[in-house]
Design a protein around this motif. Structure first.
Motif, short mmCIF file in Angstrom:
data_model
loop_
_atom_site.label_atom_id
_atom_site.label_comp_id
_atom_site.label_asym_id
_atom_site.label_seq_id
_atom_site.Cartn_x
_atom_site.Cartn_y
_atom_site.Cartn_z
N GLY A 1 30.67 -165.00 6.52
CA GLY A 1 29.39 -164.41 6.87
C GLY A 1 29.39 -163.56 8.13
N MET A 2 30.51 -163.53 8.87
CA MET A 2 30.52 -162.88 10.17
C MET A 2 30.75 -161.39 10.04
N MET A 3 29.77 -160.74 9.43
CA MET A 3 29.86 -159.28 9.30
C MET A 3 28.46 -158.71 9.17
N ALA A 4 28.38 -157.43 9.49
CA ALA A 4 27.10 -156.74 9.43
C ALA A 4 27.39 -155.27 9.24
N VAL A 5 26.34 -154.48 9.07
CA VAL A 5 26.47 -153.04 8.90
C VAL A 5 25.65 -152.32 9.96
N PHE B 1 27.28 -166.37 11.76
CA PHE B 1 26.06 -165.56 11.76
C PHE B 1 26.12 -164.47 12.81
N ILE B 2 25.57 -163.33 12.47
CA ILE B 2 25.37 -162.26 13.45
C ILE B 2 23.86 -162.10 13.59
N ASN B 3 23.33 -162.36 14.78
CA ASN B 3 21.89 -162.38 15.01
C ASN B 3 21.16 -163.21 13.96
N GLY B 4 21.75 -164.37 13.67
CA GLY B 4 21.10 -165.32 12.79
C GLY B 4 21.29 -165.07 11.31
N VAL B 5 21.97 -163.99 10.96
CA VAL B 5 22.14 -163.67 9.54
C VAL B 5 23.62 -163.75 9.16
N ALA B 6 23.89 -164.42 8.05
CA ALA B 6 25.24 -164.45 7.50
C ALA B 6 25.27 -163.47 6.34
#
Ligand code: C2O
Ligand code: CU
Length: 493
Positions: free
Chosen positions: A485-489, A387-392
């Motif tokens: 899940g360890m990604m974000a934009v 998770f990044i800041n709780g979001v996967a």
């Protein structure tokens, strides 16, 4: 050591020479029209096979039939045009790791382009703004596509050549082979996702199990190390030699001798070294990898020719010319908190984080204060693992929404906390950033990187100017963690 030898020559194949006539027909940026040459190359991604061990063949996916794919070389300021044909049985894209390309050329499926379906073609084109050591790889199901051999070096030479005796690329990779020498097809399995990723059991340099690497006493080699492994971290010990780090992730750094002499590369990271070959003529040294305690091994042997090249190391300059990267202004920079979480053995941390988050302590911009420790642990055992800041994030959902908008052309600090029991090489697309602190201590060299390795529980701050507009991936480059899940934009606008 095995009978295989490491190729010592760089590959310049497949590169058409700069053609002025072609350049004139391109829609070049006005400042470049008529000045920049364009290098053209065709890359064909297709199934093939590689024989890594004598016992059998691995079912690989390859660029132009080889692993690594062809070494693409051009000079800073030139343009590169790559025509890609997808002959794989599934969709693909190519990402130009570390190159500050326009967003539409970044190769992220569904975010910056439609992926190439099987049988489709696409042309990537961009300017080589920075000199340095970069690489290319797919960004579609990369945990399988990269593990099958889809990767290659992209070398952007300085405008003025740097004086060395030899310029050598070692693209490090690893493979998980079965006893019969076939490629294990357990890509993206749950255990790899939740632990340290797909660490293979066979390590290669430039696609071969390395044996001897011939050197001459007194020789200065520029060694470009690229870690193309899905998950393996390297910590190389050039026993008896004193490698000097001159660039990290393609970007020049104040020449430095690495701590304890160990050259550490997480997945996707690059290190450029100058090594003066100071051994005796006729001698042999084993370069060892020492990252995994108890699993140290000899990677390759430096074998000295009987005839010295020269008696003493040459007295040539060490520093590389700087690249045109905008300098972040820390006084005016926005500050953004990012917390990484998840994985096995993270319970204690999950609990701590749950408490912190329910107190709203993660900072306003990306907070997800309603995530409880219990909720996180449940998800870790069944659904997404990281998770990044709780979001996967879910690559397959095609709906990656930016978690933050960074004001364009302004400076930004990203304060990252690794609240897990694992290492994570964290990569930001479209930008190079300065690593400004680790665990609250300013870094000595404020190095530019595009991928920074976070140790378990470590806090790292990076800073950069968001001068490249668009939606950019920010993710762990352990490809199984990314898939888990360890990604974000991040949006720069
Ligand atoms: Cu090397 Cu998002 O990639
Ligand atoms: Cu990770």
């Amino acid at each position: 050591m095995s009978m295989y030898t490491v190729p010592t020559l760089t590959r310049r194949a497949f590169l058409a020479s700069a053609a002025a006539t072609t350049a004139a027909m391109l829609p070049l940026a006005p400042a470049l029209r008529g000045t920049a040459a364009t290098r053209e190359i065709a890359l064909r991604a297709a199934p093939g096979s590689v024989r890594l061990v004598p016992s059998g063949e691995a079912a690989a996916w390859l660029y132009n039939g080889t692993v690594p794919g062809p070494e693409i070389r051009l000079r800073q300021g030139e343009r590169l045009r790559v025509a890609v044909d997808n002959e794989l049985p599934e969709e693909t894209t190519i990402h130009w790791h570390g190159v500050r390309v326009p967003n539409a050329m970044d190769g992220v499926p569904h975010l910056t382009q439609k992926p190439l379906a099987s049988g489709e073609s696409f042309v990537y084109e961009f300017e080589a703004v920075d000199a340095g050591t970069f690489w290319y790889h797919p960004h579609q199901r990369s945990f399988e596509q990269v593990a099958r051999g889809l990767y290659g070096p992209l070398i952007i030479e300085e405008r003025e050549p740097v004086r060395v005796d030899r310029d050598v690329t070692w693209m490090l990779g690893d493979w998980r082979l079965t006893k019969s020498g076939a490629l294990s097809d357990d890509f993206g399995n749950r255990h790899d996702i939740q632990h340290s990723g797909r660490v293979g059991n066979v390590v290669t340099i430039n696609g071969r199990i390395p044996g001897d690497f011939a050197v001459g006493k007194g020789e200065r080699i520029r060694l470009r190390l690229i870690n193309a492994a899905n998950a393996r971290i390297f910590s190389l010990d050039f026993v008896g030699h004193e490698p000097v780090v001159i660039a990290l992730d393609g970007q020049p750094v104040t020449p430095l001798v690495p701590d304890n002499g160990l050259v550490v590369l997480g997945p996707a990271m690059r290190v450029d070294l100058f090594i003066d070959m100071n051994g005796n003529a006729g001698s042999r040294t084993t370069v060892a990898d020492r990252f995994y305690k108890g699993l140290e091994f000899g990677l390759v042997d430096l074998v000295y020719d009987a005839t010295p090249l020269r008696d003493h190391a040459p007295d040539w300059p060490l520093a590389l010319p700087a690249n045109p990267v905008a300098e972040p202004d820390l006084r005016t920079a926005s500050r953004n908190e990012v917390v990484f979480n998840g994985g096995m053995m993270g319970e204690m941390v999950a609990q701590e984080m749950g408490e912190r988050m329910s107190r709203g302590a993660t900072g306003g911009m990306m907070g997800h204060g309603n995530m409880t420790a219990g909720g996180m642990m449940q998800m870790a055992s069944a659904g997404p693992a990281w998770f990044i800041n709780g979001v996967a994030a879910d690559e397959a959902s095609h709906a990656m929404k930016p978690i933050v908008t960074l004001a364009k052309d302004r400076s930004h600090i990203i304060a990252m906390t690794n609240a897990t029991a694992w290492h994570h090489p964290i990569h930001l697309h479209g930008h190079s950033f300065r690593v400004i602190s680790r665990n609250g201590q300013p870094t000595r060299h404020r190095e530019w990187q595009d991928t920074v390795l976070l140790s378990p529980r470590e806090k790292v701050e990076i800073a950069f100017v968001a001068d490249n507009p668009g939606d950019w991936m920010f993710h762990c480059h352990i490809l199984e963690h990314q898939a888990g899940g360890m990604m974000a934009v991040f949006r720069a606008a």
